[in-house]
Scaffold this active site. Structure first.
Site, PDB file in Angstrom:
ATOM      1  N   HIS A 171     -48.966  23.235 -11.971  1.00 51.76           N
ATOM      2  CA  HIS A 171     -50.092  24.093 -12.369  1.00 51.76           C
ATOM      3  C   HIS A 171     -49.577  25.472 -12.778  1.00 51.76           C
ATOM      4  O   HIS A 171     -49.944  25.993 -13.842  1.00 51.76           O
ATOM      5  CB  HIS A 171     -51.060  24.205 -11.183  1.00 51.76           C
ATOM      6  CG  HIS A 171     -52.185  25.170 -11.385  1.00 51.76           C
ATOM      7  ND1 HIS A 171     -53.472  24.776 -11.684  1.00 51.76           N
ATOM      8  CD2 HIS A 171     -52.216  26.527 -11.312  1.00 51.76           C
ATOM      9  CE1 HIS A 171     -54.244  25.848 -11.799  1.00 51.76           C
ATOM     10  NE2 HIS A 171     -53.505  26.922 -11.576  1.00 51.76           N
ATOM     11  N   GLU A 172     -48.719  26.056 -11.948  1.00 51.50           N
ATOM     12  CA  GLU A 172     -48.227  27.398 -12.233  1.00 51.50           C
ATOM     13  C   GLU A 172     -47.285  27.419 -13.436  1.00 51.50           C
ATOM     14  O   GLU A 172     -47.309  28.358 -14.244  1.00 51.50           O
ATOM     15  CB  GLU A 172     -47.530  27.984 -10.998  1.00 51.50           C
ATOM     16  CG  GLU A 172     -48.434  28.129  -9.775  1.00 51.50           C
ATOM     17  CD  GLU A 172     -49.677  28.953 -10.043  1.00 51.50           C
ATOM     18  OE1 GLU A 172     -49.673  29.768 -10.987  1.00 51.50           O
ATOM     19  OE2 GLU A 172     -50.677  28.773  -9.327  1.00 51.50           O
TER      20      GLU A 172
ATOM     21  N   HIS B   5     -49.197  27.604 -16.571  1.00 48.64           N
ATOM     22  CA  HIS B   5     -49.600  28.970 -16.913  1.00 48.64           C
ATOM     23  C   HIS B   5     -48.488  29.690 -17.670  1.00 48.64           C
ATOM     24  O   HIS B   5     -48.735  30.403 -18.645  1.00 48.64           O
ATOM     25  CB  HIS B   5     -49.934  29.755 -15.634  1.00 48.64           C
ATOM     26  CG  HIS B   5     -51.287  29.461 -15.076  1.00 48.64           C
ATOM     27  ND1 HIS B   5     -52.426  29.464 -15.846  1.00 48.64           N
ATOM     28  CD2 HIS B   5     -51.690  29.175 -13.802  1.00 48.64           C
ATOM     29  CE1 HIS B   5     -53.480  29.192 -15.080  1.00 48.64           C
ATOM     30  NE2 HIS B   5     -53.054  29.005 -13.852  1.00 48.64           N
TER      31      HIS B   5
ATOM     32  N   GLU C 240     -57.562  28.493 -16.005  1.00 49.85           N
ATOM     33  CA  GLU C 240     -57.342  27.861 -14.710  1.00 49.85           C
ATOM     34  C   GLU C 240     -57.661  26.368 -14.778  1.00 49.85           C
ATOM     35  O   GLU C 240     -56.904  25.533 -14.275  1.00 49.85           O
ATOM     36  CB  GLU C 240     -58.212  28.549 -13.653  1.00 49.85           C
ATOM     37  CG  GLU C 240     -57.673  28.470 -12.242  1.00 49.85           C
ATOM     38  CD  GLU C 240     -56.338  29.179 -12.096  1.00 49.85           C
ATOM     39  OE1 GLU C 240     -55.496  28.663 -11.331  1.00 49.85           O
ATOM     40  OE2 GLU C 240     -56.125  30.211 -12.746  1.00 49.85           O
TER      41      GLU C 240
END
Length: 311
Positions: free
Chosen positions: A147-148, A151, A230
């Protein structure tokens, strides 16, 4: 579908930052009208352009360091087995994503949370709390890492810190201008007759309204920037790990844990995988949240998981 969403997301971001620039330009005009009685546009817009350039420059070179220092992050220690495993896991996810391996930081805090920062994939940084490492199993930590890293790959981290800096500038300008206006008074020029005086009075009222509403508008723009990104990072994490249950399980851990990170998060709250210290019980809470509600994120991933299982 995913790449179409990412493309729409990029164009939406361009539009949102154009609105940020307009907000700061409008503030410059409002300050010029209220304090100098000038209704020209060229000077204030030049000042606004300079402010935006300075904000982007600061965000590019310094903002990630400020964020890491603010939260008390430290470089992961390879001599600690758990932290070495984290470094190896992040490296594995980065190789899967075909992107540079980011630096790994750890925050000594019992609350499960994580965030990413860095101006580019080559300068990426991911930070995990010790609480997250203790309360999640390996597949869940891997999902959070994916997930990070999503980003970072999509440059959400840069956009997030730029948004925070721009909102901070708007708040500072508005608060300073309002204090000077009410306690020091603004400078007045002659209006050039009754008609000119009325026009100037109208412009001053508009300028005052702009000073009051600009912080609200800028903050809502920051929320819009972060919410969509997100959700897309959740989807990207599933794509990278091919394990929707891990991402769902990680979000369930976050939803079921009431502990909060032990520091003031300020304008960096939108960088975290779970927004610190924010309730989403009422419509106002949801309006001012930087993240979609976790239950909605979980439901969206369950739908994706169902599609993957029936293929």
């Amino acid at each position: 579908m995913l790449y179409e969403q990412l493309d729409r997301n990029r164009w939406m971001t361009v539009g949102l930052f154009a609105l940020f620039a307009l907000v700061i330009g409008g503030l410059s005009i409002a300050v010029d009208v209220l304090f100098f009685g000038d209704t020209g546009l060229v000077g204030p817009l030049i000042i606004a352009a300079i402010i935006v350039i300075i904000a982007f420059t600061f965000s590019w070179f310094m903002a990630d360091r400020v964020v890491l220092g603010t939260v008390g992050a430290r470089a992961a220690n390879p001599e600690q087995p758990a932290e070495q495993q984290l470094i190896d896991l992040v490296e594995s996810v980065a190789l899967t994503a075909n992107m540079p391996v980011p630096k790994v930081y750890v925050i000594d805090d019992p609350a499960p949370n994580a965030f990413a920062t860095g101006r580019s994939p080559e300068k990426g940084v991911v930070a995990f709390t010790t609480g997250l490492l203790e309360k999640m199993d390996r597949p869940q930590v891997e999902a959070v890492a994916a997930h990070e890293l999503s980003h970072i790959a999509n440059r959400d981290s840069l956009i997030g810190v730029v948004a925070a800096v721009l909102v901070g500038l708007v708040l500072i300008i508005c608060r300073l201008a309002l204090r000077l206006l009410f306690f020091g008074g603004g400078r007045r020029r002659g209006g050039g007759g009754r008609g000119g005086g009325q026009a100037q009075a109208i412009m001053m009222v508009i300028g005052l309204v702009a000073l009051i509403l600009a912080p609200i508008f800028a903050t809502l723009l920051r929320f819009a920037v972060s919410r969509r990104r997100e959700s897309l990072a959740d989807v990207n994490a599933v794509r990278l790990t091919r394990n929707p249950d891990a991402m769902i399980g990680a979000l369930e851990v976050l939803a079921g844990d009431d502990t909060q990170v032990d520091f003031a998060h300020g304008l960096s709250s939108h960088l975290w995988i779970e927004e610190p210290e924010h309730s989403q019980g009422s419509w106002l809470d949801r309006l001012t949240a930087t993240h979609p509600p976790i239950d909605e994120r979980i439901e969206a991933l369950r739908a994706i998981a169902g599609d993957m299982r029936f293929r």
